[in-house]
Design a protein around this motif. Structure first.
Motif, PDB file in Angstrom:
ATOM      1  N   UNK A   1      16.655  58.132  32.362  1.00 35.59           N
ATOM      2  CA  UNK A   1      17.566  57.522  31.416  1.00 35.59           C
ATOM      3  C   UNK A   1      18.359  58.597  30.676  1.00 35.59           C
ATOM      4  N   UNK A   2      19.555  58.207  30.249  1.00 37.76           N
ATOM      5  CA  UNK A   2      20.450  59.137  29.558  1.00 37.76           C
ATOM      6  C   UNK A   2      21.095  58.406  28.379  1.00 37.76           C
ATOM      7  N   UNK A   3      21.218  59.119  27.234  1.00 40.47           N
ATOM      8  CA  UNK A   3      21.885  58.537  26.067  1.00 40.47           C
ATOM      9  C   UNK A   3      22.569  59.634  25.257  1.00 40.47           C
ATOM     10  N   UNK A   4      23.877  59.558  25.068  1.00 38.58           N
ATOM     11  CA  UNK A   4      24.552  60.501  24.163  1.00 38.58           C
ATOM     12  C   UNK A   4      24.188  60.201  22.716  1.00 38.58           C
ATOM     13  N   UNK A   5      23.750  61.216  21.995  1.00 39.53           N
ATOM     14  CA  UNK A   5      23.452  61.091  20.571  1.00 39.53           C
ATOM     15  C   UNK A   5      24.613  61.604  19.729  1.00 39.53           C
TER      16      UNK A   5
ATOM     17  N   UNK B   1      34.877  64.872  20.434  1.00 40.27           N
ATOM     18  CA  UNK B   1      34.492  66.283  20.502  1.00 40.27           C
ATOM     19  C   UNK B   1      33.739  66.649  19.232  1.00 40.27           C
ATOM     20  N   UNK B   2      32.621  67.326  19.396  1.00 44.20           N
ATOM     21  CA  UNK B   2      31.809  67.729  18.254  1.00 44.20           C
ATOM     22  C   UNK B   2      30.435  67.102  18.309  1.00 44.20           C
ATOM     23  N   UNK B   3      29.429  67.831  17.795  1.00 40.83           N
ATOM     24  CA  UNK B   3      28.047  67.343  17.734  1.00 40.83           C
ATOM     25  C   UNK B   3      27.526  66.957  19.112  1.00 40.83           C
ATOM     26  N   UNK B   4      27.858  67.763  20.127  1.00 35.98           N
ATOM     27  CA  UNK B   4      27.356  67.481  21.474  1.00 35.98           C
ATOM     28  C   UNK B   4      25.833  67.508  21.469  1.00 35.98           C
ATOM     29  N   UNK B   5      25.220  66.408  21.899  1.00 33.13           N
ATOM     30  CA  UNK B   5      23.763  66.304  21.911  1.00 33.13           C
ATOM     31  C   UNK B   5      23.401  65.099  22.768  1.00 33.13           C
ATOM     32  N   UNK B   6      22.564  65.305  23.792  1.00 29.67           N
ATOM     33  CA  UNK B   6      22.319  64.267  24.777  1.00 29.67           C
ATOM     34  C   UNK B   6      20.826  64.147  25.065  1.00 29.67           C
ATOM     35  N   UNK B   7      20.356  62.902  25.127  1.00 29.53           N
ATOM     36  CA  UNK B   7      18.953  62.626  25.437  1.00 29.53           C
ATOM     37  C   UNK B   7      18.835  62.319  26.918  1.00 29.53           C
ATOM     38  N   UNK B   8      17.867  62.956  27.564  1.00 29.70           N
ATOM     39  CA  UNK B   8      17.582  62.727  28.977  1.00 29.70           C
ATOM     40  C   UNK B   8      16.086  62.499  29.120  1.00 29.70           C
ATOM     41  N   UNK B   9      15.708  61.385  29.708  1.00 29.41           N
ATOM     42  CA  UNK B   9      14.291  61.105  29.952  1.00 29.41           C
ATOM     43  C   UNK B   9      14.032  61.130  31.446  1.00 29.41           C
ATOM     44  N   UNK B  10      13.197  62.071  31.874  1.00 29.81           N
ATOM     45  CA  UNK B  10      12.797  62.182  33.269  1.00 29.81           C
ATOM     46  C   UNK B  10      11.302  61.891  33.337  1.00 29.81           C
ATOM     47  N   UNK B  11      10.948  60.836  34.051  1.00 29.27           N
ATOM     48  CA  UNK B  11       9.561  60.364  34.084  1.00 29.27           C
ATOM     49  C   UNK B  11       9.119  60.078  32.650  1.00 29.27           C
ATOM     50  N   UNK B  12       8.116  60.777  32.142  1.00 28.76           N
ATOM     51  CA  UNK B  12       7.675  60.539  30.770  1.00 28.76           C
ATOM     52  C   UNK B  12       8.011  61.711  29.857  1.00 28.76           C
ATOM     53  N   UNK B  13       8.982  62.554  30.266  1.00 31.95           N
ATOM     54  CA  UNK B  13       9.369  63.731  29.493  1.00 31.95           C
ATOM     55  C   UNK B  13      10.656  63.467  28.721  1.00 31.95           C
TER      56      UNK B  13
ATOM     57  N   UNK C   1      29.213  60.557  38.060  1.00 31.06           N
ATOM     58  CA  UNK C   1      29.586  61.497  37.004  1.00 31.06           C
ATOM     59  C   UNK C   1      29.594  60.771  35.670  1.00 31.06           C
ATOM     60  N   UNK C   2      28.771  61.260  34.742  1.00 31.53           N
ATOM     61  CA  UNK C   2      28.823  60.777  33.367  1.00 31.53           C
ATOM     62  C   UNK C   2      29.641  61.782  32.567  1.00 31.53           C
TER      63      UNK C   2
ATOM     64  N   UNK D   1      31.447  57.273  34.846  1.00 31.35           N
ATOM     65  CA  UNK D   1      31.092  56.549  33.628  1.00 31.35           C
ATOM     66  C   UNK D   1      31.505  57.418  32.449  1.00 31.35           C
ATOM     67  N   UNK D   2      32.323  56.907  31.563  1.00 32.29           N
ATOM     68  CA  UNK D   2      32.664  57.607  30.329  1.00 32.29           C
ATOM     69  C   UNK D   2      31.634  57.181  29.285  1.00 32.29           C
ATOM     70  N   UNK D   3      30.602  58.007  29.140  1.00 29.57           N
ATOM     71  CA  UNK D   3      29.413  57.621  28.396  1.00 29.57           C
ATOM     72  C   UNK D   3      29.683  57.542  26.894  1.00 29.57           C
ATOM     73  N   UNK D   4      29.303  56.430  26.303  1.00 34.01           N
ATOM     74  CA  UNK D   4      29.495  56.196  24.875  1.00 34.01           C
ATOM     75  C   UNK D   4      28.246  56.574  24.106  1.00 34.01           C
ATOM     76  N   UNK D   5      28.419  57.037  22.889  1.00 34.74           N
ATOM     77  CA  UNK D   5      27.295  57.386  22.039  1.00 34.74           C
ATOM     78  C   UNK D   5      26.442  56.160  21.741  1.00 34.74           C
ATOM     79  N   UNK D   6      25.117  56.370  21.709  1.00 35.81           N
ATOM     80  CA  UNK D   6      24.094  55.365  21.399  1.00 35.81           C
ATOM     81  C   UNK D   6      23.865  54.386  22.528  1.00 35.81           C
ATOM     82  N   UNK D   7      24.635  54.455  23.614  1.00 30.44           N
ATOM     83  CA  UNK D   7      24.418  53.587  24.766  1.00 30.44           C
ATOM     84  C   UNK D   7      23.411  54.234  25.715  1.00 30.44           C
ATOM     85  N   UNK D   8      22.550  53.414  26.304  1.00 29.44           N
ATOM     86  CA  UNK D   8      21.524  53.902  27.237  1.00 29.44           C
ATOM     87  C   UNK D   8      21.986  53.647  28.654  1.00 29.44           C
ATOM     88  N   UNK D   9      21.890  54.686  29.477  1.00 26.95           N
ATOM     89  CA  UNK D   9      22.312  54.586  30.891  1.00 26.95           C
ATOM     90  C   UNK D   9      21.117  54.910  31.780  1.00 26.95           C
TER      91      UNK D   9
END
Length: 384
Positions: free
Chosen positions: A6-10, A16-28, A343-344, A374-382
């Motif tokens: 799973x992927x989610x932009x925070x 532009x600014x505050x680049x920070x992205x959540x990535x969940x691989x398996x249980x990590x 491509x996200x 996909x133009x990934x939006x903040x707070x959305x889960x992909x």
């Protein structure tokens, strides 16, 4: 769910600014970059509240790994705050990125006459930065359920792209990158013989089809500054907002300063230049001097990153602007070379006009391109 990705932009989604992205691989639980942004004079940060109220974790202490692609503030400026809360996470970056990050997050705050009384905060910041682990290009790390491999990203010294390989899927996070070499670093190394399934791509100009980087803008600025001092005997103050650009600008000035014009540098720029030189990146020459308390009377060039620099009325001021980011055509070349299935696109500036096409629309015309965008939006889960 444990086997899903799973992927989610925070932060740093379609802005532009505050680049920070959540990535969940398996249980990590993984964080990619931790930046801050600035808009209308106000600083903004990534949104971690959305993350801790998501199905993935309930506490910041559940974050396992943090990867920093490079040392610009919009990618690293929030790191120390994040590390305080994600106190069990391992943090990875290259040696040069760690050096530049220490300058951004520590030296600038505690070695410039400010915050001298805040000894507790200084020691806490130093302690956190000492925990950062450095990695090397082409180094592979095995975490059992997936492997991580690091590639040069270009853009600025130390920048890296990060490849996650689960065996079934390969995901590449680019950070900011550049295809071509610059004065301070080579271009990115695109993984060869590796089929990328998903690319998480920083695409500053992904909605700017008419934007073309002016490769000669830096050299034209340098030529103007040198000739102005020579012909008019007028001192020039060169204000460079971003330190990495200041270093590159200074290097070109030195290479083209055939008349031996004195080039003074403010203390903050000189400190980072000195650190770069310790890593065998030569920049300085015999005409460089540190700016002291008094403004020199002889015609000279003053390079500074401080917009409040003294000397108003004495100098002709030149604001130094040039891009280290890829333009629209270079982005198309990059996508064609990687040719991912998906491509996200993140870190996107707004379109200049409602009539502007995007990188997705441009690549649809290429019959060899198989990429879905996909133009990934903040707070959305992909789900990848």
């Amino acid at each position: 769910m444990e086997q899903d990705i799973y992927f989610m932009p925070l932060g740093g989604g379609q802005r532009v600014g505050a680049s920070c992205y959540y990535l969940r691989i398996c249980d990590t639980n993984i964080i990619l970059d931790a930046g801050v942004g600035r808009e209308n004079g106000m600083e903004f940060e990534p949104d971690f509240y959305t993350l801790v109220t998501s199905p993935f974790l309930q506490s910041m202490s559940q974050i396992n790994q943090i990867y920093i692609s490079h040392a610009h503030a919009d990618h690293v400026g929030y790191l120390l705050k994040l590390m305080k809360h994600a106190n069990r996470a391992d943090v990875y970056m290259t040696e040069i990125t760690k050096l530049l990050s220490e300058f951004q997050l520590y030296d600038k705050l505690y070695f410039n006459g400010r915050n001298v009384k805040n000894e507790g905060a200084r020691l806490a910041a130093k302690s956190l930065l000492e925990k950062v682990a450095t990695v090397s290009y082409m180094q592979k790390m095995d975490f059992g359920k997936y492997k991580v491999l690091f590639f040069p990203a270009g853009h600025i010294p130390g920048a890296m792209m990060i490849l996650f390989d689960t065996g079934k899927r390969k995901i590449l996070y680019t950070g900011d990158y550049s295809l071509d070499s610059t004065l301070l670093t080579g271009g990115c190394l695109i993984p060869s013989n590796i089929q990328i399934d998903t690319i998480i791509m920083c695409g500053l100009h992904a909605k700017h089809p008419d934007y073309a980087k002016k490769a000669d803008k830096l050299y034209r600025t340098v030529h103007y500054v040198l000739k102005s001092v020579e012909s008019r005997q007028q001192s020039i103050l060169c204000n460079v907002a971003q330190l990495s650009k200041g270093i590159e600008f200074l290097k070109v000035l030195n290479e083209r300063n055939h008349s031996g014009i004195p080039i003074y540098v403010d203390g903050s720029v000189m400190r980072i230049v000195s650190k770069m030189e310790k890593l065998s990146i030569p920049i300085l020459n015999q005409y460089n001097k540190v700016m002291g308390e008094e403004i020199p009377k002889e015609p000279h060039i003053y390079v500074t990153s401080d917009p409040r620099s003294r000397g108003f009325g004495f100098y002709q001021e030149v604001k130094v602007h040039f891009s280290l980011h890829e333009d629209f055509d270079e982005m198309k070349k990059f996508i064609k070379k990687v040719n991912p299935k998906q491509a996200l696109v993140v870190h996107c500036a707004k379109e200049y006009s409602v009539f502007d096409s995007t990188i997705e629309q441009a690549m649809m015309a290429d019959s060899e391109c198989r990429t879905q965008f996909i133009f990934a939006e903040e707070k959305e889960i992909y789900r990848l």
